[in-house]
Write a protein that holds these residues in place. Structure first.
Motif, PDB file in Angstrom:
ATOM      1  N   LEU A   1      39.514  32.052  52.343  1.00 19.87           N
ATOM      2  CA  LEU A   1      37.401  31.586  52.772  1.00 19.87           C
ATOM      3  C   LEU A   1      37.997  31.130  54.772  1.00 19.87           C
ATOM      4  N   VAL A   2      38.791  30.473  54.396  1.00 21.01           N
ATOM      5  CA  VAL A   2      38.636  30.368  56.329  1.00 21.01           C
ATOM      6  C   VAL A   2      38.310  31.691  57.841  1.00 21.01           C
ATOM      7  N   ILE A   3      39.485  32.098  56.244  1.00 22.20           N
ATOM      8  CA  ILE A   3      39.777  34.310  57.595  1.00 22.20           C
ATOM      9  C   ILE A   3      37.926  34.068  57.104  1.00 22.20           C
ATOM     10  N   VAL A   4      37.424  34.753  56.198  1.00 24.12           N
ATOM     11  CA  VAL A   4      36.003  35.635  56.048  1.00 24.12           C
ATOM     12  C   VAL A   4      35.458  34.701  56.290  1.00 24.12           C
ATOM     13  N   TYR A   5      35.092  33.388  56.582  1.00 21.00           N
ATOM     14  CA  TYR A   5      33.646  32.888  57.170  1.00 21.00           C
ATOM     15  C   TYR A   5      34.072  33.280  58.827  1.00 21.00           C
ATOM     16  N   GLY A   6      35.602  33.083  59.195  1.00 25.58           N
ATOM     17  CA  GLY A   6      35.394  33.394  60.140  1.00 25.58           C
ATOM     18  C   GLY A   6      34.980  34.552  60.657  1.00 25.58           C
ATOM     19  N   HIS A   7      35.483  35.195  60.234  1.00 24.55           N
ATOM     20  CA  HIS A   7      34.730  36.793  60.429  1.00 24.55           C
ATOM     21  C   HIS A   7      33.501  37.296  60.372  1.00 24.55           C
ATOM     22  N   MET A   8      32.992  36.676  59.481  1.00 22.27           N
ATOM     23  CA  MET A   8      31.525  36.947  59.640  1.00 22.27           C
ATOM     24  C   MET A   8      30.704  35.844  60.182  1.00 22.27           C
ATOM     25  N   GLU A   9      31.759  35.113  61.064  1.00 25.46           N
ATOM     26  CA  GLU A   9      30.857  34.181  62.436  1.00 25.46           C
ATOM     27  C   GLU A   9      29.693  32.740  62.007  1.00 25.46           C
ATOM     28  N   ASN A  10      30.253  32.386  60.659  1.00 26.07           N
ATOM     29  CA  ASN A  10      29.427  31.781  59.516  1.00 26.07           C
ATOM     30  C   ASN A  10      30.452  30.083  60.448  1.00 26.07           C
ATOM     31  N   GLU A  11      30.133  29.914  61.040  1.00 25.36           N
ATOM     32  CA  GLU A  11      30.281  28.050  61.331  1.00 25.36           C
ATOM     33  C   GLU A  11      30.546  27.230  60.166  1.00 25.36           C
ATOM     34  N   GLU A  12      29.570  26.747  59.651  1.00 22.59           N
ATOM     35  CA  GLU A  12      29.270  25.565  59.063  1.00 22.59           C
ATOM     36  C   GLU A  12      30.222  26.185  57.915  1.00 22.59           C
ATOM     37  N   LYS A  13      29.972  26.835  56.732  1.00 21.04           N
ATOM     38  CA  LYS A  13      30.933  27.972  56.096  1.00 21.04           C
ATOM     39  C   LYS A  13      32.655  27.912  56.250  1.00 21.04           C
ATOM     40  N   ALA A  14      32.518  28.190  57.430  1.00 20.17           N
ATOM     41  CA  ALA A  14      34.507  28.405  58.086  1.00 20.17           C
ATOM     42  C   ALA A  14      34.796  26.899  57.757  1.00 20.17           C
ATOM     43  N   ASN A  15      33.823  25.432  58.576  1.00 27.18           N
ATOM     44  CA  ASN A  15      34.442  24.632  58.670  1.00 27.18           C
ATOM     45  C   ASN A  15      34.526  23.949  57.279  1.00 27.18           C
ATOM     46  N   GLN A  16      33.800  23.969  56.942  1.00 25.32           N
ATOM     47  CA  GLN A  16      33.555  23.661  55.223  1.00 25.32           C
ATOM     48  C   GLN A  16      34.669  24.179  54.424  1.00 25.32           C
ATOM     49  N   ALA A  17      35.551  24.894  54.324  1.00 23.99           N
ATOM     50  CA  ALA A  17      36.648  26.035  54.086  1.00 23.99           C
ATOM     51  C   ALA A  17      37.792  24.854  54.684  1.00 23.99           C
ATOM     52  N   LYS A  18      37.652  24.741  56.243  1.00 25.76           N
ATOM     53  CA  LYS A  18      39.237  24.164  56.932  1.00 25.76           C
ATOM     54  C   LYS A  18      39.227  23.200  56.428  1.00 25.76           C
ATOM     55  N   ASP A  19      37.811  22.443  56.384  1.00 28.23           N
ATOM     56  CA  ASP A  19      38.201  21.066  56.003  1.00 28.23           C
ATOM     57  C   ASP A  19      39.164  20.718  55.218  1.00 28.23           C
ATOM     58  N   GLU A  20      38.830  21.822  53.603  1.00 26.33           N
ATOM     59  CA  GLU A  20      39.247  22.104  52.207  1.00 26.33           C
ATOM     60  C   GLU A  20      40.748  22.128  52.489  1.00 26.33           C
ATOM     61  N   LEU A  21      41.056  23.054  52.871  1.00 22.83           N
ATOM     62  CA  LEU A  21      41.983  23.326  53.359  1.00 22.83           C
ATOM     63  C   LEU A  21      43.117  22.813  53.709  1.00 22.83           C
ATOM     64  N   LEU A  22      42.771  22.032  55.019  1.00 27.17           N
ATOM     65  CA  LEU A  22      43.657  20.712  55.771  1.00 27.17           C
ATOM     66  C   LEU A  22      43.381  19.643  54.912  1.00 27.17           C
ATOM     67  N   ARG A  23      42.306  19.366  53.937  1.00 27.81           N
ATOM     68  CA  ARG A  23      42.923  18.195  53.179  1.00 27.81           C
ATOM     69  C   ARG A  23      44.139  18.240  51.584  1.00 27.81           C
ATOM     70  N   LEU A  24      44.009  19.693  51.148  1.00 30.15           N
ATOM     71  CA  LEU A  24      45.049  19.914  50.485  1.00 30.15           C
ATOM     72  C   LEU A  24      46.405  20.035  51.427  1.00 30.15           C
ATOM     73  N   ASN A  25      45.808  20.798  52.585  1.00 32.24           N
ATOM     74  CA  ASN A  25      47.526  20.848  52.852  1.00 32.24           C
ATOM     75  C   ASN A  25      47.694  20.466  54.494  1.00 32.24           C
ATOM     76  N   PRO A  26      47.713  18.983  54.968  1.00 33.03           N
ATOM     77  CA  PRO A  26      47.886  18.337  56.709  1.00 33.03           C
ATOM     78  C   PRO A  26      48.728  18.970  57.480  1.00 33.03           C
ATOM     79  N   ASN A  27      49.965  19.535  56.706  1.00 32.26           N
ATOM     80  CA  ASN A  27      50.572  20.398  57.728  1.00 32.26           C
ATOM     81  C   ASN A  27      50.551  22.202  57.782  1.00 32.26           C
ATOM     82  N   PHE A  28      49.063  22.086  57.236  1.00 31.05           N
ATOM     83  CA  PHE A  28      49.242  24.130  57.593  1.00 31.05           C
ATOM     84  C   PHE A  28      49.301  24.678  59.462  1.00 31.05           C
ATOM     85  N   THR A  29      49.159  25.104  59.555  1.00 34.24           N
ATOM     86  CA  THR A  29      49.593  25.846  61.061  1.00 34.24           C
ATOM     87  C   THR A  29      48.578  26.853  60.217  1.00 34.24           C
ATOM     88  N   VAL A  30      48.353  27.741  61.292  1.00 34.30           N
ATOM     89  CA  VAL A  30      48.460  29.726  61.607  1.00 34.30           C
ATOM     90  C   VAL A  30      49.734  29.770  61.371  1.00 34.30           C
TER      91      VAL A  30
END
Length: 105
Positions: free
Chosen positions: A45-74
């Motif tokens: 979802l982060v990747i898709v919303y990023g490509h769609m330039e949907n900042e709000e949805k990208a941020n929501q997905a990013k927040d959930e990703l980092l909540r589930l995996n705080p050590n995530f790195t690209v």
């Protein structure tokens, strides 16, 4: 019987890879209904919303990703995924970057 959640994740990834972002979101959303803590689906979802330039949805997905995996790195993610072509890694890296995730290293 209910379909296994990974079916929807893989389907979403296939749509993402084809540039069918709306269909990817639909599949990823179905996956999350069955497994709300699927880290890889939030990555998609982060990747898709990023490509769609949907900042709000990208941020929501990013927040959930980092909540589930705080050590995530690209770079950590890209290094562990077996992508044969650099163009595939570039597509993912661009989506992360457009979503506001730092490209480390």
């Amino acid at each position: 019987p209910k379909p296994y959640h990974n079916f929807y994740h893989v389907l979403g990834f296939a749509y993402q890879d084809m540039g069918e972002f709306e269909k990817a979101i639909e599949s990823y959303t179905k996956c999350l209904r069955l497994n709300p803590d699927n880290v890889f689906t939030y990555i998609g979802l982060v990747i898709v919303y990023g490509h769609m330039e949907n900042e709000e949805k990208a941020n929501q997905a990013k927040d959930e990703l980092l909540r589930l995996n705080p050590n995530f790195t690209v770079n950590g993610f890209l290094e562990t995924m077996p992508y044969k072509f650099e163009s595939s890694r570039s597509f993912l890296r661009d989506g992360f970057q457009k979503a506001g995730l730092e490209i480390d290293g």
